[in-house]
Design a protein around this motif. Structure first.
Motif, PDB file in Angstrom:
ATOM      1  N   MET A 100       0.846  -1.179   0.000  1.00  0.00           N
ATOM      2  CA  MET A 100       0.000   0.000   0.000  1.00  0.00           C
ATOM      3  C   MET A 100       0.891   1.241   0.000  1.00  0.00           C
ATOM      4  O   MET A 100       1.721   1.412   0.886  1.00  0.00           O
ATOM      5  CB  MET A 100      -0.899  -0.023   1.228  1.00  0.00           C
ATOM      6  N   PHE A 104      -0.812   9.855   4.016  1.00  0.00           N
ATOM      7  CA  PHE A 104      -2.071   9.288   3.544  1.00  0.00           C
ATOM      8  C   PHE A 104      -1.867   7.959   2.837  1.00  0.00           C
ATOM      9  O   PHE A 104      -0.876   7.788   2.115  1.00  0.00           O
ATOM     10  CB  PHE A 104      -2.746  10.243   2.550  1.00  0.00           C
ATOM     11  N   VAL A 105      -2.799   7.044   3.036  1.00  0.00           N
ATOM     12  CA  VAL A 105      -2.896   5.811   2.255  1.00  0.00           C
ATOM     13  C   VAL A 105      -4.282   5.774   1.634  1.00  0.00           C
ATOM     14  O   VAL A 105      -5.250   6.309   2.209  1.00  0.00           O
ATOM     15  CB  VAL A 105      -2.645   4.550   3.103  1.00  0.00           C
ATOM     16  N   ALA A 106      -4.377   5.174   0.464  1.00  0.00           N
ATOM     17  CA  ALA A 106      -5.670   5.071  -0.201  1.00  0.00           C
ATOM     18  C   ALA A 106      -6.578   4.119   0.567  1.00  0.00           C
ATOM     19  O   ALA A 106      -6.128   3.130   1.144  1.00  0.00           O
ATOM     20  CB  ALA A 106      -5.502   4.597  -1.637  1.00  0.00           C
ATOM     21  N   ARG A 107      -7.815   4.419   0.536  1.00  0.00           N
ATOM     22  CA  ARG A 107      -8.794   3.595   1.240  1.00  0.00           C
ATOM     23  C   ARG A 107      -9.295   2.498   0.361  1.00  0.00           C
ATOM     24  O   ARG A 107      -9.384   2.560  -0.812  1.00  0.00           O
ATOM     25  CB  ARG A 107      -9.957   4.479   1.656  1.00  0.00           C
TER      26      ARG A 107
END
Length: 98
Positions: free
Chosen positions: A1, A95-98
């Motif tokens: 991720m 931030f990491v993508a959901r």
């Protein structure tokens, strides 16, 4: 991720000054030399709602790449010799993508 690392900040230097330009150029050159840093960008804030005027943004493939960046000697030296004395205030976001 993947992780998008973002730091929004205001410098102690006058806007448009040689010192401001040099800090931003040195930041770009130093941080992009570190393995694992991708999609590096320097952006200027234009909203009057924030007094933080600049952003460094970069992407790391994973947590291991981000962790390696944080302890890399070039990152540590930049923080200790430039960031701590030339940045008036900042906020950091990851931030990491959901």
């Amino acid at each position: 991720m993947s992780i998008q690392h973002t730091v929004v900040f205001r410098l102690v230097h006058e806007p448009g000054s040689t010192a401001e330009v040099e800090f931003l150029e040195t930041g770009r050159a130093t941080l992009t030399s570190i393995p694992g840093v991708t999609d590096f960008a320097v952006k200027r804030q234009v909203s009057p709602k924030s007094d933080l005027t600049w952003q460094f943004s970069m992407v790391f493939a994973d947590q291991a790449a981000y962790d390696a960046y944080n302890v890399h000697p070039a990152h540590i030296e930049f923080v200790e010799t430039r960031w701590q004395t030339e940045v008036a205030t900042f906020q950091e976001y990851d931030f990491v993508a959901r």
